[in-house]
Design an enzyme around this catalytic site. Structure first.
Site, PDB file in Angstrom:
ATOM      1  N   GLY A 198     -13.544  43.800 -25.846  1.00  0.00           N
ATOM      2  CA  GLY A 198     -13.574  45.058 -25.101  1.00  0.00           C
ATOM      3  C   GLY A 198     -13.366  46.235 -26.040  1.00  0.00           C
ATOM      4  O   GLY A 198     -12.700  46.112 -27.073  1.00  0.00           O
ATOM      5  N   GLY A 214     -21.267  37.949 -17.635  1.00  0.00           N
ATOM      6  CA  GLY A 214     -21.618  37.924 -19.041  1.00  0.00           C
ATOM      7  C   GLY A 214     -21.184  36.609 -19.662  1.00  0.00           C
ATOM      8  O   GLY A 214     -21.097  35.577 -18.985  1.00  0.00           O
ATOM      9  N   ARG A 215     -20.872  36.628 -20.940  1.00  0.00           N
ATOM     10  CA  ARG A 215     -20.520  35.401 -21.659  1.00  0.00           C
ATOM     11  C   ARG A 215     -19.326  34.694 -21.020  1.00  0.00           C
ATOM     12  O   ARG A 215     -19.362  33.494 -20.770  1.00  0.00           O
ATOM     13  CB  ARG A 215     -20.202  35.724 -23.119  1.00  0.00           C
ATOM     14  CG  ARG A 215     -21.324  36.386 -23.901  1.00  0.00           C
ATOM     15  CD  ARG A 215     -20.837  36.718 -25.306  1.00  0.00           C
ATOM     16  NE  ARG A 215     -21.805  37.506 -26.049  1.00  0.00           N
ATOM     17  CZ  ARG A 215     -21.834  38.843 -26.059  1.00  0.00           C
ATOM     18  NH1 ARG A 215     -20.939  39.520 -25.361  1.00  0.00           N
ATOM     19  NH2 ARG A 215     -22.748  39.491 -26.765  1.00  0.00           N
ATOM     20  N   ARG A 255     -24.327  43.983 -13.263  1.00  0.00           N
ATOM     21  CA  ARG A 255     -25.299  45.056 -13.452  1.00  0.00           C
ATOM     22  C   ARG A 255     -26.734  44.598 -13.208  1.00  0.00           C
ATOM     23  O   ARG A 255     -27.596  45.403 -12.872  1.00  0.00           O
ATOM     24  CB  ARG A 255     -25.175  45.614 -14.874  1.00  0.00           C
ATOM     25  CG  ARG A 255     -23.907  46.429 -15.101  1.00  0.00           C
ATOM     26  CD  ARG A 255     -23.822  46.935 -16.515  1.00  0.00           C
ATOM     27  NE  ARG A 255     -23.728  45.854 -17.482  1.00  0.00           N
ATOM     28  CZ  ARG A 255     -23.667  46.024 -18.795  1.00  0.00           C
ATOM     29  NH1 ARG A 255     -23.703  47.244 -19.299  1.00  0.00           N
ATOM     30  NH2 ARG A 255     -23.568  44.997 -19.607  1.00  0.00           N
ATOM     31  N   ARG A 288      -9.823  43.527 -17.425  1.00  0.00           N
ATOM     32  CA  ARG A 288      -8.945  44.631 -17.809  1.00  0.00           C
ATOM     33  C   ARG A 288      -8.174  45.074 -16.563  1.00  0.00           C
ATOM     34  O   ARG A 288      -8.708  45.081 -15.450  1.00  0.00           O
ATOM     35  CB  ARG A 288      -9.743  45.816 -18.360  1.00  0.00           C
ATOM     36  CG  ARG A 288     -10.296  45.609 -19.762  1.00  0.00           C
ATOM     37  CD  ARG A 288      -9.187  45.601 -20.797  1.00  0.00           C
ATOM     38  NE  ARG A 288      -9.714  45.572 -22.161  1.00  0.00           N
ATOM     39  CZ  ARG A 288      -9.924  44.462 -22.853  1.00  0.00           C
ATOM     40  NH1 ARG A 288      -9.689  43.280 -22.278  1.00  0.00           N
ATOM     41  NH2 ARG A 288     -10.372  44.529 -24.094  1.00  0.00           N
ATOM     42  N   HIS A 323      -1.471  38.978 -20.920  1.00  0.00           N
ATOM     43  CA  HIS A 323      -2.721  39.236 -21.643  1.00  0.00           C
ATOM     44  C   HIS A 323      -2.899  38.263 -22.815  1.00  0.00           C
ATOM     45  O   HIS A 323      -3.000  38.664 -23.978  1.00  0.00           O
ATOM     46  CB  HIS A 323      -2.784  40.687 -22.133  1.00  0.00           C
ATOM     47  CG  HIS A 323      -4.192  41.172 -22.336  1.00  0.00           C
ATOM     48  ND1 HIS A 323      -4.549  42.489 -22.218  1.00  0.00           N
ATOM     49  CD2 HIS A 323      -5.347  40.502 -22.650  1.00  0.00           C
ATOM     50  CE1 HIS A 323      -5.850  42.626 -22.454  1.00  0.00           C
ATOM     51  NE2 HIS A 323      -6.343  41.430 -22.716  1.00  0.00           N
ATOM     52  N   ILE A 324      -2.988  36.982 -22.483  1.00  0.00           N
ATOM     53  CA  ILE A 324      -3.108  35.947 -23.504  1.00  0.00           C
ATOM     54  C   ILE A 324      -4.442  35.207 -23.406  1.00  0.00           C
ATOM     55  O   ILE A 324      -4.572  34.062 -23.853  1.00  0.00           O
ATOM     56  CB  ILE A 324      -1.940  34.940 -23.414  1.00  0.00           C
ATOM     57  CG1 ILE A 324      -1.863  34.308 -22.014  1.00  0.00           C
ATOM     58  CG2 ILE A 324      -0.629  35.618 -23.784  1.00  0.00           C
ATOM     59  CD1 ILE A 324      -0.867  33.165 -21.911  1.00  0.00           C
ATOM     60  N   GLY A 325      -5.440  35.878 -22.831  1.00  0.00           N
ATOM     61  CA  GLY A 325      -6.721  35.217 -22.585  1.00  0.00           C
ATOM     62  C   GLY A 325      -7.341  34.571 -23.805  1.00  0.00           C
ATOM     63  O   GLY A 325      -7.877  33.464 -23.734  1.00  0.00           O
ATOM     64  N   SER A 326      -7.268  35.224 -24.945  1.00  0.00           N
ATOM     65  CA  SER A 326      -7.891  34.685 -26.163  1.00  0.00           C
ATOM     66  C   SER A 326      -6.874  34.023 -27.080  1.00  0.00           C
ATOM     67  O   SER A 326      -7.170  33.757 -28.255  1.00  0.00           O
ATOM     68  CB  SER A 326      -8.608  35.808 -26.919  1.00  0.00           C
ATOM     69  OG  SER A 326      -7.684  36.808 -27.336  1.00  0.00           O
TER      70      SER A 326
END
Length: 376
Positions: free
Chosen positions: A133, A211-212, A234, A294, A342-345
């Site tokens: 992001g 998306g991905r 979109r 987000r 916020h530990i997504g990655s």
């Protein structure tokens, strides 16, 4: 010795010029890294030196906890300054340290706007953000100044998709709530309906953003025997993974029909606070809301009200507004809300790959080469 010590020096491949190159190498190998590039013509080569001292590119890194392999890669040809406190760099410090730097290695916690760019001055050539992001960057202002921006798509897709599924399961199967009951001494005799929650099998999945990460999440959910997957975004991507996914052009319809609403879209002016009172009002009372995109896509007060009044069944959040939340925040007191920081990655592999890609983006820009992953 400056940045252009050997710039544009052309040596043809003959003995005399090879000797010249060898002499130059002896003279400068101790004070810089020489990069050999072959030209399109096999008869000539270009040698470019990036010398040390005043001639080395200067990079500022806004966090000390960046994987060292990326820092070491930058240090091979750059002077690297790293913020040393275990917290996001203070804005005043960032604006001081960025002065005269050629490159900025930043995180999503760093707001890069006109004031920061003004402080950087004309030397800044590239901003590498260790994130997919980039809503923390004023892209228009950056591009207006001819500064390149690198980011890290793809390398974190699997990690975030895994976490999204884990968060969905933790929320729907009430894992945190059950664990807390044990800690409070409330684990009593087995009871038929105690700690029950909705099942994935046969359910309708509504993906907001395809998306991905959205696609990777949808693929993983197939293994749980979901009944239907539809998505809103979109554009209509069709069903690229052959999992029976269908585009839903009306967000309201998707929200009304979904048992699990999974948000993976980007934060833009169009998606800012798109999940408001009206959005939660059309969802099923049994709906589970999951957000790993987000925090800004959700009007948080509206979500709290929807959870408190049982307008929706539960929510699982990896992202919030603000971040971090204070321990006394209303979201953290709700039994039907799971919040993680916020530990997504946050896998070692993903974070290392993100850092390395950020470093490669920076080095490519400094060397006048195409960035591996550039925000156009």
């Amino acid at each position: 010795m400056g940045k252009n010590v050997l710039r544009n020096l052309k040596l043809t491949e003959n003995n005399h010029n090879v000797m010249i190159y060898q002499n130059l190498w002896k003279q400068w190998s101790s004070c810089g890294k020489i990069i050999f590039r072959k030209s399109k013509s096999l008869q000539q080569s270009h040698f470019i030196s990036q010398a040390t001292g005043m001639g080395r590119f200067k990079v500022y890194v806004t966090h000390p906890n960046v994987p060292q392999s990326a820092i070491q890669l930058l240090q091979e040809s750059c002077d690297v300054t790293v913020w040393q406190q275990e917290c996001p760099v203070k804005r005043a410090e960032l604006m001081t340290q960025i002065k005269g730097k050629d490159a900025l290695f930043c995180l999503l916690t760093d707001k890069i706007d006109k004031d920061v760019l003004d402080s950087a001055g004309p030397d800044l050539k590239v901003i590498g953000t260790m994130s997919v992001g980039y809503d923390h960057i004023d892209v228009h202002e950056v591009k207006k100044r001819g500064i390149k921006i690198g980011y890290t798509p793809d390398v974190l897709t699997d990690a975030v998709a895994d976490l999204t599924v884990a968060l969905l399961l933790a929320t729907s199967r009430r894992l945190f709530e059950s664990h807390n009951e044990i800690l409070k001494g409330q684990w009593g005799p087995w009871s038929p309906l105690w700690m029950c929650g909705p099942a994935l099998k046969g359910s309708t999945i509504g993906m907001v953003g395809y998306g991905r990460i959205g696609r990777a999440t949808a693929r993983r959910l197939v293994a749980f025997g979901v009944g239907r997957t539809h998505y809103w975004g979109r554009s209509d991507h069709g069903d690229p993974d052959n999992i029976g996914a269908k585009f839903c052009p009306e967000l309201t319809n998707l929200l009304a029909e979904s048992d699990f609403v999974v948000v993976t879209c980007a934060l833009t002016t169009d998606t800012h606070e798109m999940f408001d009172e009206k959005a939660f009002a059309v969802m099923k009372p049994s709906a589970v809301f999951i957000n790993t995109s987000r925090g800004g896509v959700v009007k948080q007060d509206a979500l709290i009200k929807a959870l408190e009044t049982k307008q929706i069944w539960a929510a699982g959040l990896d992202v919030t507004t603000p971040e971090p939340l204070s321990p006394d925040h209303p979201l953290l007191s709700l039994r039907n809300c799971v919040v993680i920081p916020h530990i997504g990655s946050a896998t070692t592999q993903a974070r290392t790959e993100m850092a390395m890609l950020t470093a490669r983006n920076i080095l490519a820009a400094l060397n006048g080469e195409p960035l591996p992953a550039e925000i156009k």
